[in-house]
Design an enzyme around this catalytic site. Sequence first.
Site, mmCIF file in Angstrom:
data_model
loop_
_atom_site.group_PDB
_atom_site.id
_atom_site.type_symbol
_atom_site.label_atom_id
_atom_site.label_comp_id
_atom_site.label_asym_id
_atom_site.label_seq_id
_atom_site.Cartn_x
_atom_site.Cartn_y
_atom_site.Cartn_z
ATOM 1 N N GLY A 262 21.477 -42.450 -14.701
ATOM 2 C CA GLY A 262 20.251 -43.132 -14.285
ATOM 3 C C GLY A 262 19.457 -42.383 -13.224
ATOM 4 O O GLY A 262 18.516 -42.928 -12.653
ATOM 5 N N ARG B 45 15.876 -37.986 -9.655
ATOM 6 C CA ARG B 45 15.094 -38.942 -8.872
ATOM 7 C C ARG B 45 15.790 -40.305 -8.881
ATOM 8 O O ARG B 45 16.622 -40.607 -9.741
ATOM 9 C CB ARG B 45 13.671 -39.084 -9.412
ATOM 10 C CG ARG B 45 13.584 -39.619 -10.844
ATOM 11 C CD ARG B 45 13.378 -41.102 -10.913
ATOM 12 N NE ARG B 45 13.531 -41.622 -12.250
ATOM 13 C CZ ARG B 45 14.660 -42.135 -12.715
ATOM 14 N NH1 ARG B 45 15.734 -42.185 -11.965
ATOM 15 N NH2 ARG B 45 14.746 -42.608 -13.945
ATOM 16 N N GLY C 211 23.642 -39.220 -17.683
ATOM 17 C CA GLY C 211 23.797 -40.634 -18.046
ATOM 18 C C GLY C 211 23.966 -41.542 -16.845
ATOM 19 O O GLY C 211 24.390 -42.679 -16.965
ATOM 20 N N SER D 295 18.171 -39.320 -13.830
ATOM 21 C CA SER D 295 17.276 -38.428 -14.536
ATOM 22 C C SER D 295 17.702 -36.973 -14.577
ATOM 23 O O SER D 295 16.930 -36.070 -14.258
ATOM 24 C CB SER D 295 15.900 -38.534 -13.897
ATOM 25 O OG SER D 295 14.993 -38.308 -14.872
ATOM 26 N N SER D 296 18.932 -36.755 -14.985
ATOM 27 C CA SER D 296 19.402 -35.380 -15.149
ATOM 28 C C SER D 296 18.569 -34.661 -16.207
ATOM 29 O O SER D 296 18.294 -33.472 -16.091
ATOM 30 C CB SER D 296 20.867 -35.381 -15.574
ATOM 31 O OG SER D 296 21.033 -36.179 -16.723
ATOM 32 N N LYS E 134 21.129 -42.487 -23.221
ATOM 33 C CA LYS E 134 19.916 -42.907 -23.942
ATOM 34 C C LYS E 134 19.854 -42.337 -25.344
ATOM 35 O O LYS E 134 19.361 -42.960 -26.257
ATOM 36 C CB LYS E 134 18.671 -42.429 -23.185
ATOM 37 C CG LYS E 134 18.293 -43.303 -22.041
ATOM 38 C CD LYS E 134 16.830 -43.184 -21.677
ATOM 39 C CE LYS E 134 16.343 -41.814 -21.314
ATOM 40 N NZ LYS E 134 16.966 -41.073 -20.269
ATOM 41 N N ASP F 21 9.976 -39.739 -14.578
ATOM 42 C CA ASP F 21 11.015 -38.837 -14.078
ATOM 43 C C ASP F 21 10.480 -37.429 -13.853
ATOM 44 O O ASP F 21 10.760 -36.791 -12.835
ATOM 45 C CB ASP F 21 12.171 -38.753 -15.084
ATOM 46 C CG ASP F 21 12.728 -40.121 -15.404
ATOM 47 O OD1 ASP F 21 12.379 -41.063 -14.692
ATOM 48 O OD2 ASP F 21 13.507 -40.219 -16.355
HETATM 49 P P1 NG1 Z 1 16.375 -42.470 -16.913
HETATM 50 O O1 NG1 Z 1 17.152 -42.791 -18.116
HETATM 51 O O2 NG1 Z 1 16.916 -43.078 -15.720
HETATM 52 O O3 NG1 Z 1 16.158 -41.003 -16.736
HETATM 53 C C1 NG1 Z 1 14.303 -43.596 -18.240
HETATM 54 C C2 NG1 Z 1 13.033 -42.857 -18.624
HETATM 55 C C3 NG1 Z 1 11.890 -43.133 -17.634
HETATM 56 C C4 NG1 Z 1 11.710 -44.626 -17.422
HETATM 57 C C5 NG1 Z 1 13.080 -45.267 -17.057
HETATM 58 C C6 NG1 Z 1 12.998 -46.759 -16.919
HETATM 59 C C7 NG1 Z 1 13.431 -40.702 -19.707
HETATM 60 C C8 NG1 Z 1 13.555 -39.241 -19.538
HETATM 61 N N1 NG1 Z 1 13.252 -41.433 -18.622
HETATM 62 O O4 NG1 Z 1 14.867 -43.080 -17.071
HETATM 63 O O5 NG1 Z 1 10.696 -42.544 -18.108
HETATM 64 O O6 NG1 Z 1 11.152 -45.226 -18.551
HETATM 65 O O7 NG1 Z 1 14.062 -44.974 -18.045
HETATM 66 O O8 NG1 Z 1 12.118 -47.104 -15.919
HETATM 67 O O9 NG1 Z 1 13.504 -41.199 -20.822
#
Ligand code: NG1
Length: 523
Positions: A165, A51, A163, A167-168, A261, A213
């Site tokens: 952003g 997403r 990694g 949401s893989s 993350k 996500d």
């Molecule tokens: P990413 O790292 O882009 O998948 C994460 C969190 C989200 C949200 C965003 C910041 C996970 C799986 N996803 O997204 O829930 O907090 O950061 O808005 O940790």
Amino acid sequence: MSGPVPIANSLEDIYTPDALSTQQKRWNNLLSKFESTYGHQPEFVSRSPGRVNIIGEHIDYSLYSVLPMAITADTIVAVSTHLLAPKEGTFRIQIANVQDSKFKAREFDILYDSVDIDSTVHEWTNYFKSGLRGALELLRKKHGADFKPKSMQILMDGTVPAGGGLSSSAAFVTASALAVMAANGEQTVDKKELTELAIVSERAVGVNSGGMDQSASVFSERGSALFVSFNPTLLARPVSFPPTSPELTFLIAQSFVTADKFVTGPIHYNLRVVECTLAAAYLNAVLNPPGTLLPGDASPLGVSLHGFHETYFTLAEHNNSQKPKSVSEQLEHLLQLTKQTLTKEEGYTRSEIASVLGLSSEDEFNQKFTSRFPVRAERFKLRQRAIHVFSEALRVLKFMDLLENSSPQEGKGDEFNSQLGALLNETQDSCRETYECSCEEIDRICAIARKAGSYGSRLTGAGWGGCSVHLVPADKVDAVQEALEKEYYSQLELSEEQREGAVVVSKPGIGSALYLGGKGGLA
Ligand code: NG1
């Protein structure tokens, strides 16, 4: 808009026409590789997309609403259950990845009731296991404690950059959970149940994630963004952008700064979750009557800024003080209160916070707030984090108000799009200055894109690298792409594949689906 995850009978049910020929090749490769790996065809394929978040950054874990949309890039998981369990009381999982040199094939024999996940190691199959664990909990709730999971052979292929952003991880966890449900005979899988189990189970991988996500990955509908709210319960509804002239497009640009993350959680993502939770507890201790407890909720650490928000105004109402009427007015009020209450720009130490919360020691503090996932910080920036959260929640409401309550007239499309874009730019400022989750490369990308004609540009997802999203008028897409190529990408050493995927124009896509391959199935 809950209901069952759709069953797709052809790839046209999943992808837009422009993506079909590439996807057809990719799916054929998945099916033939499955056959060469396991000696027979899979029974079905489960699919969940990545997403892009349009607005509402780092507020889902404080339980404020967000506006993401699904993209075409996704995880597909081919499955067969033609496999015998090794011994009584266990089931076997054989799992492989199309990119087998990067992600090694594995085999696990698992006791019926215990899926072990070692969140201290960075292992790709942990994401499958976390979906497996969540799905088995749900299946046990439905069918009783002595439910016997099926053994599975799995081949997965993911096109959401890790990694990046986009949401893989949520795409992989939801596709895995859906695969486990279907392998165990559940072809009707409720979207809300799937999303909720994926939110909780992804936390087993070592990140205190919010729920944006997984919601976007499961619930999204073609052609619409998705408004997701978390309180009092998870709700998702499609929202369309009014047609404008010039037409608005979403451009997604990679920074190629990998933000993992899992690795950086203690100083980035997990630390922010802890800081927001601490801000809620601190504001509650100072602004609500002594002894007030925050309500337990579905946020990662069980209490949230949203919980403080509700408690504060409910108590104000009981005490007959004036309660601001709309949620927007309440958020404005909370912003003022935060600025007056949390005055320390430099942040708060553990012992300062512990004493305000009435905790007897730093040990009690650590036990309560930092034992779930470790964080590394001397000071916690409660002021800045609360200001970002309340102001970002407000921007989401303003963005939604523009989408739903104004119909841009002929000739006013540019003005309307500029208003939307300005909110995105404000989000980027807040992420950079106040939440400190941007990075120099993303800031640069945003500046280049705005100069070349983007209405609004910002990081998307967790940040600290990863991806950016840009609202661009259709007639400026080429100019923005060229500027990014010339002023950013040409200075990096990128492979052909990276260069091709660096910038994509994405249309809102459909969420999770099960593909059974037409009436006769895949086999
Ligand atoms: P990413 O790292 O882009 O998948 C994460 C969190 C989200 C949200 C965003 C910041 C996970 C799986 N996803 O997204 O829930 O907090 O950061 O808005 O940790």
